[in-house]
Design an enzyme around this catalytic site. Structure first.
Site, PDB file in Angstrom:
ATOM      1  CB  THR A 136      -0.897  -0.484   1.355  1.00  0.00           C
ATOM      2  OG1 THR A 136      -1.380   1.317   1.157  1.00  0.00           O
ATOM      3  CG2 THR A 136      -0.356  -0.608   2.556  1.00  0.00           C
ATOM      4  CG  ASP A 137      -1.512   4.898  -1.235  1.00  0.00           C
ATOM      5  OD1 ASP A 137      -1.698   4.628  -0.278  1.00  0.00           O
ATOM      6  OD2 ASP A 137      -1.529   6.074  -1.365  1.00  0.00           O
ATOM      7  CD  GLU A 138      -3.760   3.091   4.079  1.00  0.00           C
ATOM      8  OE1 GLU A 138      -3.477   3.487   5.549  1.00  0.00           O
ATOM      9  OE2 GLU A 138      -4.453   2.987   3.452  1.00  0.00           O
ATOM     10  CE  LYS A 166      -0.421  -4.711   3.035  1.00  0.00           C
ATOM     11  NZ  LYS A 166      -0.099  -6.527   2.695  1.00  0.00           N
TER      12      LYS A 166
HETATM   13  P1  NAD Z   1      -9.492  -7.370   2.328  1.00  0.00           P
HETATM   14  O1  NAD Z   1      -9.878  -7.167   3.721  1.00  0.00           O
HETATM   15  O2  NAD Z   1     -11.012  -6.853   1.869  1.00  0.00           O
HETATM   16  O3  NAD Z   1      -8.910  -8.864   1.800  1.00  0.00           O
HETATM   17  C1  NAD Z   1      -8.115  -9.489   2.621  1.00  0.00           C
HETATM   18  C2  NAD Z   1      -8.380 -11.066   2.258  1.00  0.00           C
HETATM   19  O4  NAD Z   1      -7.277 -11.634   3.083  1.00  0.00           O
HETATM   20  C3  NAD Z   1     -10.443 -11.758   3.036  1.00  0.00           C
HETATM   21  O5  NAD Z   1     -10.390 -12.510   1.942  1.00  0.00           O
HETATM   22  C4  NAD Z   1      -9.119 -12.801   4.324  1.00  0.00           C
HETATM   23  O6  NAD Z   1     -10.540 -13.218   3.923  1.00  0.00           O
HETATM   24  C5  NAD Z   1      -8.047 -12.915   3.975  1.00  0.00           C
HETATM   25  N1  NAD Z   1      -7.100 -13.358   5.438  1.00  0.00           N
HETATM   26  C6  NAD Z   1      -7.059 -12.348   6.128  1.00  0.00           C
HETATM   27  N2  NAD Z   1      -5.965 -13.614   7.015  1.00  0.00           N
HETATM   28  C7  NAD Z   1      -6.084 -14.287   6.487  1.00  0.00           C
HETATM   29  C8  NAD Z   1      -4.357 -15.170   6.586  1.00  0.00           C
HETATM   30  N3  NAD Z   1      -4.445 -15.220   7.898  1.00  0.00           N
HETATM   31  N4  NAD Z   1      -4.355 -16.451   6.084  1.00  0.00           N
HETATM   32  C9  NAD Z   1      -5.256 -16.357   4.611  1.00  0.00           C
HETATM   33  N5  NAD Z   1      -6.406 -15.231   4.149  1.00  0.00           N
HETATM   34  C10 NAD Z   1      -5.938 -14.377   5.322  1.00  0.00           C
HETATM   35  O7  NAD Z   1      -8.499  -6.229   1.439  1.00  0.00           O
HETATM   36  P2  NAD Z   1      -8.021  -5.363   0.903  1.00  0.00           P
HETATM   37  O8  NAD Z   1      -8.520  -4.515  -0.020  1.00  0.00           O
HETATM   38  O9  NAD Z   1      -9.075  -6.545  -0.960  1.00  0.00           O
HETATM   39  O10 NAD Z   1      -6.701  -5.185   0.158  1.00  0.00           O
HETATM   40  C11 NAD Z   1      -5.844  -6.922   0.034  1.00  0.00           C
HETATM   41  C12 NAD Z   1      -4.742  -6.317   0.068  1.00  0.00           C
HETATM   42  O11 NAD Z   1      -4.423  -5.177  -0.997  1.00  0.00           O
HETATM   43  C13 NAD Z   1      -3.926  -6.202   0.995  1.00  0.00           C
HETATM   44  O12 NAD Z   1      -3.062  -6.923   1.455  1.00  0.00           O
HETATM   45  C14 NAD Z   1      -3.364  -4.487   1.128  1.00  0.00           C
HETATM   46  O13 NAD Z   1      -2.363  -4.291   2.450  1.00  0.00           O
HETATM   47  C15 NAD Z   1      -3.705  -4.796   0.071  1.00  0.00           C
HETATM   48  N6  NAD Z   1      -4.370  -3.027  -0.351  1.00  0.00           N
HETATM   49  C16 NAD Z   1      -5.373  -2.635  -0.183  1.00  0.00           C
HETATM   50  C17 NAD Z   1      -5.548  -1.244  -0.652  1.00  0.00           C
HETATM   51  C18 NAD Z   1      -7.045  -0.866  -1.178  1.00  0.00           C
HETATM   52  O14 NAD Z   1      -7.325   0.403  -1.173  1.00  0.00           O
HETATM   53  N7  NAD Z   1      -8.162  -1.583   0.307  1.00  0.00           N
HETATM   54  C19 NAD Z   1      -4.903  -0.407  -1.399  1.00  0.00           C
HETATM   55  C20 NAD Z   1      -3.517  -0.677  -1.465  1.00  0.00           C
HETATM   56  C21 NAD Z   1      -3.381  -1.829  -0.699  1.00  0.00           C
HETATM   57  P1  TYD Z   2     -10.307   4.044   5.039  1.00  0.00           P
HETATM   58  O1  TYD Z   2     -11.795   4.012   3.405  1.00  0.00           O
HETATM   59  O2  TYD Z   2     -10.665   2.935   6.265  1.00  0.00           O
HETATM   60  O3  TYD Z   2      -8.961   3.738   3.723  1.00  0.00           O
HETATM   61  P2  TYD Z   2      -7.697   4.309   4.572  1.00  0.00           P
HETATM   62  O4  TYD Z   2      -7.616   4.504   6.000  1.00  0.00           O
HETATM   63  O5  TYD Z   2      -6.639   3.096   4.538  1.00  0.00           O
HETATM   64  O6  TYD Z   2      -7.245   5.351   3.798  1.00  0.00           O
HETATM   65  O7  TYD Z   2     -10.739   5.823   4.590  1.00  0.00           O
HETATM   66  C1  TYD Z   2     -10.751   6.323   3.686  1.00  0.00           C
HETATM   67  C2  TYD Z   2     -10.713   7.957   3.808  1.00  0.00           C
HETATM   68  O8  TYD Z   2     -11.771   8.242   5.183  1.00  0.00           O
HETATM   69  C3  TYD Z   2      -9.886   7.964   5.431  1.00  0.00           C
HETATM   70  O9  TYD Z   2      -9.127   9.787   5.834  1.00  0.00           O
HETATM   71  C4  TYD Z   2     -10.509   8.282   6.911  1.00  0.00           C
HETATM   72  C5  TYD Z   2     -11.814   8.759   6.285  1.00  0.00           C
HETATM   73  N1  TYD Z   2     -13.164   8.250   7.158  1.00  0.00           N
HETATM   74  C6  TYD Z   2     -14.423   8.561   7.095  1.00  0.00           C
HETATM   75  O10 TYD Z   2     -13.911   9.933   7.236  1.00  0.00           O
HETATM   76  N2  TYD Z   2     -15.199   7.616   7.653  1.00  0.00           N
HETATM   77  C7  TYD Z   2     -15.699   6.907   7.450  1.00  0.00           C
HETATM   78  O11 TYD Z   2     -16.455   6.842   8.286  1.00  0.00           O
HETATM   79  C8  TYD Z   2     -14.487   5.411   7.617  1.00  0.00           C
HETATM   80  C9  TYD Z   2     -14.190   4.359   7.614  1.00  0.00           C
HETATM   81  C10 TYD Z   2     -13.393   5.965   6.843  1.00  0.00           C
END
Ligand code: NAD
Ligand code: TYD
Length: 360
Positions: A136-138, A166
């Site tokens: 992630t960019d975080e 991460k």
């Molecule tokens: P999500 O929470 O929707 O999905 C995570 C999945 O991993 C779920 O299906 C869960 O059951 C599985 N999981 C969790 N713990 C596990 C374990 N111990 N063993 C096997 N499976 C397990 O997450 P997402 O939003 O789809 O993110 C996926 C990946 O992408 C993550 O690594 C996250 O850090 C990265 N990422 C997410 C975003 C975003 O905006 N959502 C952006 C950049 C990177």
């Molecule tokens: P989120 O979807 O949790 O992603 P991330 O924190 O990983 O960027 O949140 C996106 C942005 O929205 C973040 O600045 C927090 C804000 N946010 C709210 O203002 N209200 C909410 O209920 C949630 C879940 C997030």
């Protein structure tokens, strides 16, 4: 035929990735999806794939050494795509431990199992093997200067337990490259949105609450900035890095689409009003009056913004979905998949919601 081991494929991005890959490569590829099915994993996201493609689901935890090495033993895995993680910042603030266990220890076990399977007795790795770690960019922290962007060499400065876990996993991947010449690559992507996203995250939470006439919680002043990318464009980047990225390198993925949270909320409300038919009962619930400014998230990062120059230059990656189009598609998907949302929000989600927002 290449065999992909996708971890976390029942979650939001993982399931979109599996659909993307089968749409692109059809029965030219085989995918084994390994997921522990935590609260965030949902097999409804992958309905019908077994019958159509070379697809297999294995319920296993990435922290389970035995189970993971058995999968490598039983299958000739070419590519690993490691999505499995705890992914929600708010949960990481409440309960950091599971984030270290899954994101750090789990990644280490995936790396080690792949290394054991792919390395010969002289320490050389079999041709064509790749491990892509999805990050992630975080990990880069928070930007203050509006002209600043995250580049691949921006120093890591994570603030939340989620981003710290991460960052640790990224360092482990890098350590495997540097120490063993392990064939890994890392992608660092900005905030994704699209179908199948769990409604604890901002966009699906706001869509769902607006449709039900529930308050729309805005943390702090609502001016925190995230850089939003349609999930398929992330999947496209992962596919390109896996197939063409240089081993040991990391690639930032993002589409220069920065928006304040409050802007996102207004866009969702406007889009719902635009696309819901007048005779749909849910339409009268949708209102700006639902917006409620609530206590800020602890340690809330102010701004994320990705510079995707490297992936554009080296791999000609370009995002295809403009935000205006992507958010419409996403909202339309949630409107058409109310049952999916109901199944998710009828379980433990209610307790989660009460705990996080009840007294905020
Ligand atoms: P999500 O929470 O929707 O999905 C995570 C999945 O991993 C779920 O299906 C869960 O059951 C599985 N999981 C969790 N713990 C596990 C374990 N111990 N063993 C096997 N499976 C397990 O997450 P997402 O939003 O789809 O993110 C996926 C990946 O992408 C993550 O690594 C996250 O850090 C990265 N990422 C997410 C975003 C975003 O905006 N959502 C952006 C950049 C990177
Ligand atoms: P989120 O979807 O949790 O992603 P991330 O924190 O990983 O960027 O949140 C996106 C942005 O929205 C973040 O600045 C927090 C804000 N946010 C709210 O203002 N209200 C909410 O209920 C949630 C879940 C997030």
């Amino acid at each position: 035929m290449k065999t992909y081991l996708v971890t976390g494929g029942a979650g939001f991005i993982g399931s979109n990735f599996i659909h993307y890959m089968f749409r692109k490569y059809g029965d030219q590829i085989r995918i084994i999806n390994v997921d522990a099915l935590t609260y965030a994993g949902n097999l409804e996201n992958l309905k019908g794939l077994e019958e159509k493609y070379h697809y297999e689901f294995v319920k296993a935890d990435i922290r389970d050494k035995k189970a993971i090495s058995a999968i490598f033993k039983d299958n000739d895995i070419d590519y690993v795509v490691n999505f499995a993680a705890e992914s929600h910042v708010d949960r990481s603030i409440e309960n950091p431990e599971i984030f270290v266990e899954t994101n750090v220890l789990g990644t280490l076990i995936m790396l080690n199992s792949a290394k054991d399977a792919w390395e010969d007795k002289d320490g050389n790795f079999k041709e064509g093997k790749r491990f892509l770690h999805v990050s992630t960019d975080e990990v880069y922290g928070s930007l203050e200067d509006p002209d600043d962007y995250f580049y691949e060499d921006t120093p890591y400065s994570p603030h939340s337990p989620y981003s710290a876990s991460k960052a640790s996993s990224d360092f482990l991947v890098k350590a495997y490259v540097d120490t063993y010449h392990f064939p890994a690559v890392i992608t660092n992507c900005s905030n994704n949105y699209g179908p199948y996203q769990f409604p604890e995250k901002l966009i699906p939470l706001i869509i769902n609450n607006a449709l039900h006439g529930k308050e729309l919680p805005v943390y702090g002043d609502g001016k925190n900035v995230r850089d939003w990318l349609y999930v398929d464009d992330h999947c496209k980047g992962i596919d390109m890095v896996l197939n063409g990225g240089r081993i040991g390198e990391k690639y930032n993925i993002g589409g220069h689409n920065e928006k304040q949270n409050i802007e996102i909320i207004h866009i969702i409300l406007d889009t719902l009003k635009e696309i819901l038919p007048d005779d749909d009962d849910r339409k009268k619930n949708v209102s700006e009056d639902l917006i409620k400014f609530v206590t800020d998230r602890k340690g809330h990062d102010r701004r994320y913004a990705i510079a995707p120059d490297k992936i554009k230059k080296e791999l000609s990656w370009e995002p295809e979905t403009r935000f205006e189009e992507g958010i419409k598609k996403t909202i339309a998907w949630y409107l058409q998949n109310e049952e999916w949302m109901e199944h998710i929000t009828s379980g433990d989600y209610a307790d989660y919601y009460e705990k996080m927002y009840g007294r905020r």
